[in-house]
Design an enzyme around this catalytic site. Structure first.
Site, short mmCIF file in Angstrom:
data_model
loop_
_atom_site.label_atom_id
_atom_site.label_comp_id
_atom_site.label_asym_id
_atom_site.label_seq_id
_atom_site.Cartn_x
_atom_site.Cartn_y
_atom_site.Cartn_z
N HIS A 248 -7.99 -5.45 -0.14
CA HIS A 248 -6.60 -5.19 0.58
C HIS A 248 -5.86 -5.68 1.12
O HIS A 248 -6.91 -5.35 1.98
CB HIS A 248 -6.69 -3.52 0.79
CG HIS A 248 -5.60 -2.19 0.66
ND1 HIS A 248 -5.10 -2.05 -0.66
CD2 HIS A 248 -4.86 -2.21 1.18
CE1 HIS A 248 -3.81 -1.38 -0.32
NE2 HIS A 248 -4.17 -1.41 0.95
N SER B 265 1.30 -1.18 -0.39
CA SER B 265 0.17 0.00 0.11
C SER B 265 0.68 1.03 -0.17
O SER B 265 1.44 1.57 -0.89
CB SER B 265 -1.15 -0.16 1.03
OG SER B 265 -1.37 1.40 1.18
N GLU C 79 -9.04 -5.83 -4.10
CA GLU C 79 -8.82 -4.87 -3.10
C GLU C 79 -9.79 -4.00 -2.29
O GLU C 79 -10.04 -3.97 -1.28
CB GLU C 79 -8.25 -3.64 -4.23
CG GLU C 79 -7.01 -4.00 -4.93
CD GLU C 79 -6.11 -3.97 -3.89
OE1 GLU C 79 -5.85 -3.12 -3.11
OE2 GLU C 79 -5.00 -4.37 -4.06
#
Length: 522
Positions: free
Chosen positions: A429, A210, A329
């Site tokens: 994610h 990230s 995600e």
């Protein structure tokens, strides 16, 4: 991931733990090493030498908004058995302190001649939150499996690391990028010291998830970072463009206004309590809305051009790079039980997903295209597919294709392994963090500990380790992983049975490639 998105993950159900209590670690003996600044004492744990809380920079409280300095040498032996503090932030860590320039090492041995590959991890949380004290980031399993040296790094975040004051006061000429300069200082520390921990300073891989991936993409184009690392992996984190100095100045004005500090007298910034500086991050962002965004700035001193615009920065094209995303995600930070999904149907789908798209395409048209292409999909599936493909994925596509056009050595992966413990989250994610570290049983992991999770994790760790060792992720000839090229777009799918597919989700890629992508925050 963007700052507002990360806050949603931290607040949402089942993503990552926000507050952590420092654990005690079972050590069988102590181990002492001499670094460039002095002797340090770590522990022996499960066959590894482990050092936590190694200081790589001086206390930044004394140098707010200024470039970091290397540690002052000490006498005696410093303790390195417990994690150092994390950077103060809205997403609370425990403990927090502006004195946060510490790194951690897991190594199988201390022989300099071993020259083990070094895998240095940079945490996510956009540029505002996060810490490597998260058990998901512990390096013991990765170090043991690959006979590698794992390093994890904390650094300055949010206003402490990225508030842009350079146009207002010459004392702060480096501000806007001091968080990046912290990471560069950590990499310099590694160059000077890692051989003492059994690592090879000539073979350093940086990997990050990230915001960590975005920090790496940015560093690949920073002249000050040239030569400090030799391979890179970005995991659901891209930085196509950095914050422009004028937009950064507008954000600074909003932040200072929240603090009650004038642009003509910044002296109070040096004495305000840390808590005040963090609380003021709730200032309204004048460009994005929500809490004020902080990130690297195109300041023409440390960052001279955008990382991947108008093309891949030539400085980074000689570095082998792996880029990846997860299949779902946005299932991490848009709650499947929240207001956007409750009562979702074909009539309200376009309106509900509009604000979660970062591509300026007509939402009603997007819904119609998905319904025609996938007539058996539900509104929920279209919602998550479109918001992932139209927000969280485009940056990675742009970066991979820019490198492919430049002929740079590039590999792409996609995590399809879906959570067996929270199936409504799919492959969200953060899923690649426990898979790549082998921390399947850590707090916050959504992988479960079953045989399928272990198979996906083993495949991911082995590919990462191979990439660290030789700059190519091939493990054996029976499953080649070709470089990413525009004629095939070969992509490794990490799952219970990992495999290579050409251009997975190609239809979605082409759908959203019709319009420009503007990096939020830039």
């Amino acid at each position: 991931m963007f700052a507002a998105d990360r806050r949603k993950v931290l607040a949402g159900a089942g993503a990552l733990a926000v507050t952590m209590v420092m654990p005690s670690f079972a050590a069988t003996a102590s181990t002492v090493v001499r670094t460039s600044a002095g002797r340090v004492r770590g522990t022996r744990e499960g066959g590894l030498h482990v050092f936590r809380g190694l200081r790589y920079g001086q206390n930044t409280r004394e140098r707010r908004f200024q470039a970091p300095l290397a540690p002052v040498p000490w006498s005696g032996t410093a303790d390195a058995t417990q994690f150092g503090p994390s950077c103060p932030q809205l997403g609370k860590q425990d403990p927090e302190n502006e004195d946060c320039l510490f790194l951690n090492i897991w190594t199988p041995g201390l022989e300099p001649k071993a020259k083990r590959p070094v895998m240095l991890y940079i945490h996510g949380g956009a540029y505002s939150n996060g810490s490597v004290v998260d058990p998901l980031n512990y390096g013991d399993k990765l170090a043991a499996r690959g006979d590698v040296v794992v390093v994890t790094v904390n650094h300055r975040l949010n206003a402490l690391g990225y508030l842009y004051l350079a146009r207002l006061d010459p004392r702060f000429a480096d501000s806007g990028n001091v968080g990046q300069l912290d990471l560069i200082l950590a990499l310099k520390w590694v160059q000077q010291n890692i051989a003492t921990f059994g690592g090879d300073p000539g073979n350093v891989l940086v990997f990050g998830q990230s915001g960590g991936g975005a920090k790496i993409a940015t560093m690949m184009g920073m002249p000050a970072a040239a030569g400090l690392f030799h391979r890179a992996i970005t995991m659901s984190g891209q930085q196509v463009t950095a914050s422009g100095p004028m937009n950064a100045s507008r954000r600074t004005a909003a932040y200072l206004g929240k603090l009650g500090v004038t642009e003509t007298n910044l002296a109070p910034l040096l004495s305000l309590p840390t808590e005040r500086l963090i609380d003021a991050l709730s200032a309204e962002d004048p460009i994005l809305g929500g809490g004020v965004y902080m990130g690297p700035v195109l300041d023409m001193k440390w960052l001279l051009r955008h990382p991947f615009w108008p093309d891949a920065n030539p400085q980074g094209n000689g570095i082998p790079m792996m880029l990846g995303n997860t299949h779902d995600e946005t299932r991490a930070f848009i709650d499947p039980h929240g207001p956007k999904l409750t009562g979702l149907n074909w009539d309200n789908l376009a309106q509900r997903m509009a604000s979660d798209l970062r591509m300026d395409l007509l939402p009603e048209w997007i819904v119609a295209q998905y319904r025609a292409q996938y007539p058996d999909w539900s509104p929920e599936r279209v919602f998550y597919a479109a918001t992932t493909a139209g927000r969280s994925w485009p940056g990675q596509v742009i970066e991979a294709e820019a490198r492919a056009r430049a002929g740079a050595p590039t590999w792409v992966y996609q995590v399809d392994f879906a959570s067996p413990v929270k199936p409504e989250r799919g492959a969200p994610h953060t899923m690649d963090i426990p898979l790549s570290f082998g921390t399947l049983d850590a707090s916050g992991s959504l992988t479960g500990t079953g045989s399928y999770a272990k198979a996906a994790s083993d495949a991911m760790m082995d590919r990462f380790i191979a990439f660290a060792r030789k700059g190519d992720p091939e493990v054996d000839a029976s499953m080649p992983w070709p470089q990413y090229r525009l004629d095939q777009r070969a992509t490794m799918i990490f799952d219970a049975r990992s495999r290579v597919e050409n251009d997975p989700r190609g239809w979605e890629r082409e759908l959203f490639a019709r319009v420009p992508y503007i990096q939020p925050g830039s």
